[in-house]
Design a protein around this motif. Structure first.
Motif, PDB file in Angstrom:
ATOM      1  N   ALA A 164       0.826  -1.209   0.000  1.00 30.69           N
ATOM      2  CA  ALA A 164       0.000   0.000   0.000  1.00 30.69           C
ATOM      3  C   ALA A 164       0.863   1.263   0.000  1.00 30.69           C
ATOM      4  CB  ALA A 164      -0.947  -0.006   1.195  1.00 30.69           C
ATOM      5  N   VAL A 165       1.865   1.306   0.855  1.00 34.05           N
ATOM      6  CA  VAL A 165       2.718   2.499   0.966  1.00 34.05           C
ATOM      7  C   VAL A 165       3.574   2.681  -0.293  1.00 34.05           C
ATOM      8  CG1 VAL A 165       4.653   3.531   2.243  1.00 34.05           C
ATOM      9  CG2 VAL A 165       2.717   2.527   3.482  1.00 34.05           C
ATOM     10  N   THR A 166       4.150   1.593  -0.797  1.00 32.72           N
ATOM     11  CA  THR A 166       4.984   1.729  -1.996  1.00 32.72           C
ATOM     12  C   THR A 166       4.149   2.068  -3.226  1.00 32.72           C
ATOM     13  OG1 THR A 166       4.989  -0.674  -2.349  1.00 32.72           O
ATOM     14  CG2 THR A 166       6.897   0.301  -1.180  1.00 32.72           C
ATOM     15  N   GLY A 167       2.870   1.726  -3.217  1.00 30.95           N
ATOM     16  CA  GLY A 167       1.994   2.146  -4.309  1.00 30.95           C
ATOM     17  C   GLY A 167       1.925   3.660  -4.382  1.00 30.95           C
ATOM     18  N   VAL A 168       1.857   4.298  -3.229  1.00 28.72           N
ATOM     19  CA  VAL A 168       1.846   5.763  -3.169  1.00 28.72           C
ATOM     20  C   VAL A 168       3.209   6.312  -3.594  1.00 28.72           C
ATOM     21  CG1 VAL A 168       1.568   7.780  -1.663  1.00 28.72           C
ATOM     22  CG2 VAL A 168       0.110   5.765  -1.336  1.00 28.72           C
ATOM     23  N   ILE A 169       4.272   5.716  -3.104  1.00 31.15           N
ATOM     24  CA  ILE A 169       5.627   6.184  -3.432  1.00 31.15           C
ATOM     25  C   ILE A 169       5.886   6.069  -4.931  1.00 31.15           C
ATOM     26  CG2 ILE A 169       8.100   5.711  -3.132  1.00 31.15           C
ATOM     27  CD1 ILE A 169       7.361   4.855  -0.199  1.00 31.15           C
ATOM     28  N   VAL A 170       5.516   4.949  -5.534  1.00 32.50           N
ATOM     29  CA  VAL A 170       5.699   4.765  -6.980  1.00 32.50           C
ATOM     30  C   VAL A 170       4.947   5.856  -7.739  1.00 32.50           C
ATOM     31  CG1 VAL A 170       5.087   3.273  -8.940  1.00 32.50           C
ATOM     32  CG2 VAL A 170       6.229   2.298  -6.941  1.00 32.50           C
ATOM     33  N   TYR A 171       3.713   6.123  -7.328  1.00 28.03           N
ATOM     34  CA  TYR A 171       2.937   7.185  -7.983  1.00 28.03           C
ATOM     35  C   TYR A 171       3.653   8.533  -7.853  1.00 28.03           C
ATOM     36  CZ  TYR A 171      -0.208  11.030  -8.661  1.00 28.03           C
ATOM     37  OH  TYR A 171      -0.716  12.236  -9.083  1.00 28.03           O
ATOM     38  N   LEU A 172       4.090   8.877  -6.648  1.00 28.33           N
ATOM     39  CA  LEU A 172       4.735  10.171  -6.433  1.00 28.33           C
ATOM     40  C   LEU A 172       6.029  10.294  -7.251  1.00 28.33           C
ATOM     41  CD1 LEU A 172       4.214  10.602  -2.587  1.00 28.33           C
ATOM     42  CD2 LEU A 172       3.033  11.837  -4.438  1.00 28.33           C
TER      43      LEU A 172
END
Length: 179
Positions: A164-172
């Motif tokens: 979940a957290v890396t999904g946000v990081i990848v997007y950013l």
């Protein structure tokens, strides 16, 4: 139906879903409806929405751990059910985006490029691995097998949270390169 028979039935479903979901996502990821001649608008607005849903999933998972430590089993179950729903919603939006929009290439260079690809690859691999973990954890709770549920949840939680957290990081990290 007794618990053993139910568990056997659920395990078959979990096995099927754990195989079918990644294969379906990989297959659908390679299909661009516009390239096939379908008159569909690119869904370019979806990445920030599904990244936000990943962030919400992470918050729900953390909240679920906090409330179960306080003994609130009902709210814990509701938060985890909502986290599963968010993950499913993310997946549907992710597929819809990639079926209507050309893929974006990461434009960073040097060390940041390697960091991005490390995060992306571990995110993808663990997002496949976490599917059976989430489903087994959920099934154990539904069947009232709480000691087993807790044991599996201790493995599931960090993997699911990482995804979940890396999904946000990848997007950013890739968002500056969206066209």
């Amino acid at each position: 139906m007794n618990n053993l028979a139910q568990e056997k039935k659920y395990k078959k479903i979990i096995t099927a879903l754990s195989i079918v979901i990644p294969i379906a996502v990989a297959a659908l990821f390679g299909i661009n409806l516009r390239e096939l001649g379908f008159d569909v608008a690119p869904l370019k607005f979806l990445p920030p929405i599904y990244a936000t849903i990943n962030g919400i999933t992470a918050i729900l998972l953390i909240a679920a751990v906090i409330v179960i430590k306080k003994g609130n089993r009902k709210l814990h179950e509701q938060l985890n059910s909502l986290a599963i729903a968010c993950s499913l919603l993310f997946l549907l939006m992710y597929i819809a985006y990639h079926m209507t929009t050309d893929s974006t290439t990461f434009g960073g260079e040097g060390v940041i490029k390697y960091i991005y690809y490390f995060i992306l690859i571990t995110h993808i691999v663990l997002s496949v691995i976490v599917i059976p973990f989430v489903l087994i954890t959920y099934m154990k709770a539904k069947l009232g097998k709480f000691p087993e549920h807790k044991k599996v949840a201790k493995k599931t939680f960090p993997i699911w949270l990482y995804v979940a957290v890396t999904g946000v990081i990848v997007y950013l990290m890739i968002s500056p390169y969206y066209v």
